[in-house]
Motif scaffolding. Structure first.
Motif, short mmCIF file in Angstrom:
data_model
loop_
_atom_site.label_atom_id
_atom_site.label_comp_id
_atom_site.label_asym_id
_atom_site.label_seq_id
_atom_site.Cartn_x
_atom_site.Cartn_y
_atom_site.Cartn_z
N SER A 1 0.82 -1.27 0.30
CA SER A 1 0.15 -0.21 0.17
C SER A 1 1.16 1.18 0.12
O SER A 1 0.49 2.14 -0.67
N GLU B 1 -6.87 -0.23 -5.32
CA GLU B 1 -5.71 -0.25 -4.43
C GLU B 1 -5.39 1.19 -5.45
O GLU B 1 -4.79 2.21 -4.26
N THR C 1 -7.45 4.01 -3.31
CA THR C 1 -7.01 4.25 -1.88
C THR C 1 -5.60 4.99 -1.94
O THR C 1 -5.05 6.45 -1.21
N SER D 1 -13.35 -0.80 1.84
CA SER D 1 -11.57 -0.91 2.46
C SER D 1 -11.96 0.74 2.72
O SER D 1 -12.28 1.43 2.52
#
Length: 271
Positions: free
Chosen positions: A97, A139, A142, A184
């Motif tokens: 991340s 992903e 985010t 998420s």
């Protein structure tokens, strides 16, 4: 043997050979350039930036932005804005991340520089919104929204007011796409932070619009979310909004009171 107060370390060696060697290794790693990141992640998100950039920015704010498919994560390629100081601390992190965030920041910075633009909050604000519009993977979304939450507090108020309609629509579209099943936490927290700051900077007259009131009511739902991190993030965001906007404060109080009463009645019914 009992040592006197203040003399517990008098027997420690004066030379710290191994500690000094370990510290030098850490410093050398920080000075090295991070490895190359392939553009498979953000490359897709940036594919249509040329076509969609006009929707979110004017020529005198941020001009034409082109796509990048690959980039190198280097210490000089990261954004130089103070807003991204926190990201630069993640440069050598092993977490995927964190790597995604650094890769996105590098790509956005290279896009801005390649067009001869100066790094500014307005440039990053427009570029991140445009990238978010094209991003599909969670992903990517985010990482983009995390960077957006860092830079949006430094964007001038007149820009946030001028771009409120497209920006709020995009952010709420992403927020609504998060179902309770596959939600998420990091993405929702960044969205809540960005949306609340966007609302704080608006003219008080905007609260007369029913669409804005519905936005606030949707945000209030997260105050009662089952996940603690989302719940606390929503509470902080609404508290900030309530302190700066009297109209929003009364709406938040009214909605939270009604929601709490419904929950209490539900509990009493099934006790």
């Amino acid at each position: 043997k009992r040592w006197k107060r203040g003399e517990a370390c008098v027997s420690n060696p004066g030379v710290k050979k191994h500690r000094m060697e370990a510290a030098s290794v850490v410093r050398s790693k920080r000075q090295k350039t991070a490895p190359v990141a392939e553009g498979a992640g953000l490359g897709v998100a940036l594919k249509n930036l040329d076509e969609k950039s006009d929707n979110l920015m004017n020529d005198d704010e941020v001009t034409h932005i082109s796509a990048l498919s690959t980039w190198t994560i280097a210490s000089g390629a990261a954004g130089t804005l103070p807003s991204f100081d926190r990201v630069r601390k993640l440069w050598n992190s092993p977490l995927d991340s964190h790597k995604e965030v650094c890769a996105v920041l590098t790509a956005i910075t290279e896009v801005i520089k390649s067009q001869g633009e100066e790094e500014s909050p307005i440039a990053y604000f427009a570029a991140l919104l445009t990238a978010l519009e094209s991003a599909t993977a969670t992903e990517q979304q985010t990482a983009i929204t995390y960077l957006l939450s860092l830079v949006i507090p430094t964007v001038p108020q007149n820009i946030l007011r001028a771009k409120f309609a497209p920006a709020s629509k995009l952010l709420f579209t992403v927020l609504e796409s998060q179902s309770n099943k596959d939600i998420s936490v990091a993405l929702v927290r960044s969205l809540l932070s960005s949306i609340s700051h966007l609302l704080v900077q608006q003219d008080p007259a905007i609260w007369n619009e029913s669409s804005v009131v519905r936005m606030l009511e949707f945000l209030i739902q997260f105050v009662f979310h089952s996940k603690p991190k989302i719940r606390h993030s929503a509470q902080r965001s609404l508290a900030q909004l309530s302190r700066t906007t009297p109209v929003a404060c009364s709406l938040v109080l009214k909605s939270c009171t009604q929601k709490t009463r419904r929950l209490l009645r539900f509990e009493k019914k099934y006790k």
